[in-house]
Scaffold this active site. Structure first.
Site, PDB file in Angstrom:
ATOM      1  N   LYS A 116      55.492   8.203  65.588  1.00 30.13           N
ATOM      2  CA  LYS A 116      56.618   7.885  64.721  1.00 30.13           C
ATOM      3  C   LYS A 116      57.935   8.388  65.303  1.00 30.13           C
ATOM      4  CE  LYS A 116      54.338   7.500  60.222  1.00 30.13           C
ATOM      5  NZ  LYS A 116      52.963   7.453  60.685  1.00 30.13           N
ATOM      6  N   HIS A 235      51.478   8.619  48.178  1.00 27.80           N
ATOM      7  CA  HIS A 235      51.974   7.887  49.350  1.00 27.80           C
ATOM      8  C   HIS A 235      51.036   6.768  49.802  1.00 27.80           C
ATOM      9  CE1 HIS A 235      55.019  10.982  49.588  1.00 27.80           C
ATOM     10  NE2 HIS A 235      54.098  11.908  49.712  1.00 27.80           N
ATOM     11  N   ARG A 292      49.146  -3.807  63.632  1.00 27.94           N
ATOM     12  CA  ARG A 292      47.873  -4.395  63.208  1.00 27.94           C
ATOM     13  C   ARG A 292      48.125  -5.279  62.001  1.00 27.94           C
ATOM     14  NH1 ARG A 292      47.382  -1.451  58.589  1.00 27.94           N
ATOM     15  NH2 ARG A 292      47.957   0.737  58.651  1.00 27.94           N
TER      16      ARG A 292
END
Length: 673
Positions: A116, A235, A292
């Site tokens: 990230k 989340h 993906r």
């Protein structure tokens, strides 16, 4: 196009890929673990290869075993699905080295987006807007703490190599930072083998909007519009929809172009999702790119009429994207609800067990490659009735996807479809989802990632009294059960012509009266059935009603006074699961004979709510603790669960150590109040 592909996954996504492959005439190879030998995805594929033990690391994460399976079966390509190895650059590289096509992006793109922090550096260079934060390599706790203080609280800690909501913590104050960081790193290391984290400004009332992108090897890149995934718990996404409510054409274009810029920046090929966090004022920031197919891809298929798996296969085979940007259109509105085996009332703790009853709503056929159905209801599932939800994998039962001409119509279909779902054998989130889609903020599209927590009182209401009609249905089902058993005994009896042999309540003179009892949680519910020569009555909570019932093919119809209702009742051992009027109730039949002598369970026990591993012991024998104090941390399904003190008391003994595997129901600590 390929002749044969291997699907390196399990569950609903493996079944989903197999369905498109079959439609295109492509043979499929499944892989399976010890736990999945009889799984649905094995049955729907043309071939299957065993790749190891029940744990994912012993099977679905074994790169060598999967590559060998592809070679042995002559598969030309491997579709990784989502999760497991789908974003693993070592796996993509191993496919390339073995001469097998990886149905996904190039290794370089996976590498670029796998971190990230590195991805955000790339996005900054591509002029993609970013949330303020620290995404660097310095992982010293004091340094990260200082960066968080500079950014300003609240901040979000996020696993650098993470996804799926794992390894994420919101930190509200500087005093909470160190403990949250340690927990986040621990979960990140367990889930992804990498404890690095990044720190970002946590936006209040943000929306989670993602853009579906597709790129081919010929330099083309398009976006297939957006999905709103704002409704989340811990989340993790709960409901997804497309298009995003309130989205303007200008904002859609800006986000779509930013997503395509992100894809081009890493030389992307195939299906990908660029996730943005959006403010209520319309501004948006890059969060991450998932290299993906996403779990929620069906809502995009529903509004575009396209098969994204087919697009993946065609792009991987070297073909040009089937459509250009100006040929793509949005038709109607779609919603997806994730049906999970979990207990929303216990912090969404996963539930394991056998699906003794699994009856989804009737699916109205939706032709992905053709015209959008005006009554689209779609079920994507990787389990069948009789299958087991095990502790080894994600506890998803199915994805329920609906389509409507507009959002209101889609919402109405979703509410109805959820009300028709029947699952027995595990706890589910179906009732919770029903409350959620019917809630005022969701129905009114007042969306943000904190919706569930902000409306807990509405979404997690106190237990309501059991309606009299529900008890009437349970009584009908119990009487029907007794009639079946009685008739069998009657057939085996010496005198089949005697009415005394029938368990129907027949009396020579007078009425027949009996009390039937059910337990709802801790509450005992007694109803009195009186049967006479001409009619029957049912007395519930002091009120007496005329009563009669019929049943056929598992559907019970009762008349209680002036009300007529119908529903399904599924018995699991001595527990009646009543499904009626879009709701479900669990009532345990109280057999006076069977319950005789039953004793209350022991006190002072803290038990494992599900199978898992002890990863931290915070309690010490002989110490006194207050109610709510954390005593022990378990890991199950790659999520952490804290066992807390139920009341003020003293720890007498800690029965498990760090690293121990514990079964469901095992006593973890001896606790004295």
């Amino acid at each position: 196009m390929f002749d044969k592909i291997l699907i390196a996954n399990r569950g609903e996504i493996a079944c989903r890929v197999a369905a498109t492959a079959a439609r295109l005439g492509i043979r499929t190879v499944a892989v399976y673990s010890d736990a999945d030998a009889h799984a649905k995805h094995v049955a729907v594929c043309d071939e299957a290869v065993h790749v190891g033990g029940a744990a994912a690391r012993e099977s679905y994460l074994r790169i060598d075993a999967i590559i060998n399976a592809a070679k042995a079966t002559g598969a030309q390509a491997i579709h990784p699905g989502y999760g497991f190895l789908s974003e693993n650059e070592a796996f993509a590289a191993a496919c390339h080295e073995a001469g097998i096509v990886f149905i996904g992006p190039p290794v370089g793109a996976i590498h670029a987006m796998g971190s990230k922090s590195a991805a955000k550096t790339l996005m900054e260079g591509a002029a993609v807007p970013l949330v303020p934060g620290y995404h660097g390599d310095n992982q010293d706790a004091a340094f990260l703490h200082a960066r968080a203080d500079e950014i300003g609280y609240p901040v979000l800690l996020k696993a650098s190599a993470g996804g799926g909501g794992k390894g994420m913590r919101v930190v509200e104050r500087t005093e909470e930072f160190r403990a949250a960081l340690a927990s986040c790193q621990r979960e990140a290391a367990s889930s992804f083998g990498d404890e690095r984290v990044l720190v970002e400004k946590y936006l209040t009332r943000p929306r989670h909007i993602e853009i579906q992108v597709f790129a081919d090897t010929h330099g083309n890149c398009v976006y297939l519009f957006e999905r709103d995934c704002s409704v989340q718990r811990r989340h993790q996404k709960v409901l997804e929809e497309a298009p995003a409510p309130g989205m303007t054409e200008a904002r859609r274009r800006a986000m779509g172009e930013a997503a395509c810029n992100a894809a081009r920046a890493v030389g992307y090929v195939g299906a990908g999702t660029v996730e943005f966090i959006a403010n209520q004022d319309g501004s948006f920031y890059f969060m991450e790119m998932n290299t993906r197919l996403q779990v929620e891809h069906p809502v995009t298929e529903m509004i575009t009429g396209l098969d994204l798996v087919e697009w993946q296969l065609r792009v991987a085979a070297g073909e040009v994207l089937p459509r250009k940007q100006d040929e793509l259109r949005i038709h109607g509105h779609a919603l997806e609800a994730r049906i999970y085996a979990e207990n929303p009332d216990n912090n969404f703790l996963p539930s394991t067990g056998t699906l003794s009853t699994l009856r989804p709503p009737a699916a109205v056929q939706f032709e992905i490659g053709g015209t959008t159905s005006p009554a689209g209801v779609r079920i994507d599932s990787g389990v069948r009735e009789g299958d087991t939800i095990s502790p080894f994998y994600d506890p998803m039962i199915a994805k329920l996807i609906v389509w409507g001409q507009d959002r209101d119509e889609a919402l109405a279909r979703m509410r109805r479809a959820l009300g028709q779902y029947r699952v027995v054998g595990v706890q589910t989130n179906i009732a919770f989802l029903g409350r959620l889609v019917a809630s005022e903020p969701f129905a009114g599209a007042d969306l943000d990632t904190g919706l569930i927590e902000r409306h807990r009182d509405t979404l997690f209401p106190a237990a309501a009294p059991v309606p009299a009609t529900t008890l009437a249905l349970a009584v009908a089902a119990q009487l029907a059960r007794e009639t079946v058993v009685g008739f069998r005994k009657y057939q085996d009896s010496i005198d089949r012509h005697s009415p005394w042999q029938l368990a129907t309540g027949w009396r020579l003179n007078g009425d027949y009266q009996r009390t039937l009892s059910f337990d709802h949680g801790e509450t005992r519910l007694d109803v009195v059935l009186t049967s006479g020569a001409q009619a029957s009555t049912l007395t519930v909570d002091g009120q007496t009603f005329p009563y009669r019932y019929t049943h056929d093919a598992g559907v019970y119809r009762v008349t209680l006074g002036e009300r007529r209702v119908q529903g399904h009742v599924d018995f699991e051992h001595e527990t009646a699961h009543v499904f009626a009027d879009g709701q479900s109730w669990t009532l345990r039949w109280h057999d006076p004979l069977a319950q005789a002598g039953a004793q209350e369970g022991g006190e002072g026990r803290l038990t494992a709510p599900m199978p898992g591993k002890v990863i931290a012991v915070l309690a010490v024998a002989g110490t006194k603790v207050e109610k709510g104090a954390p005593l022990l941390v378990m890991e199950a399904m790659k999520m952490e669960h804290t066992i807390s003190a139920p009341a003020d008391g003293e720890i007498e003994e800690v029965l498990y150590a760090v690293g121990d595997q514990v079964p469901e129901g095992a006593q973890l600590l001896a606790f004295k109040r």
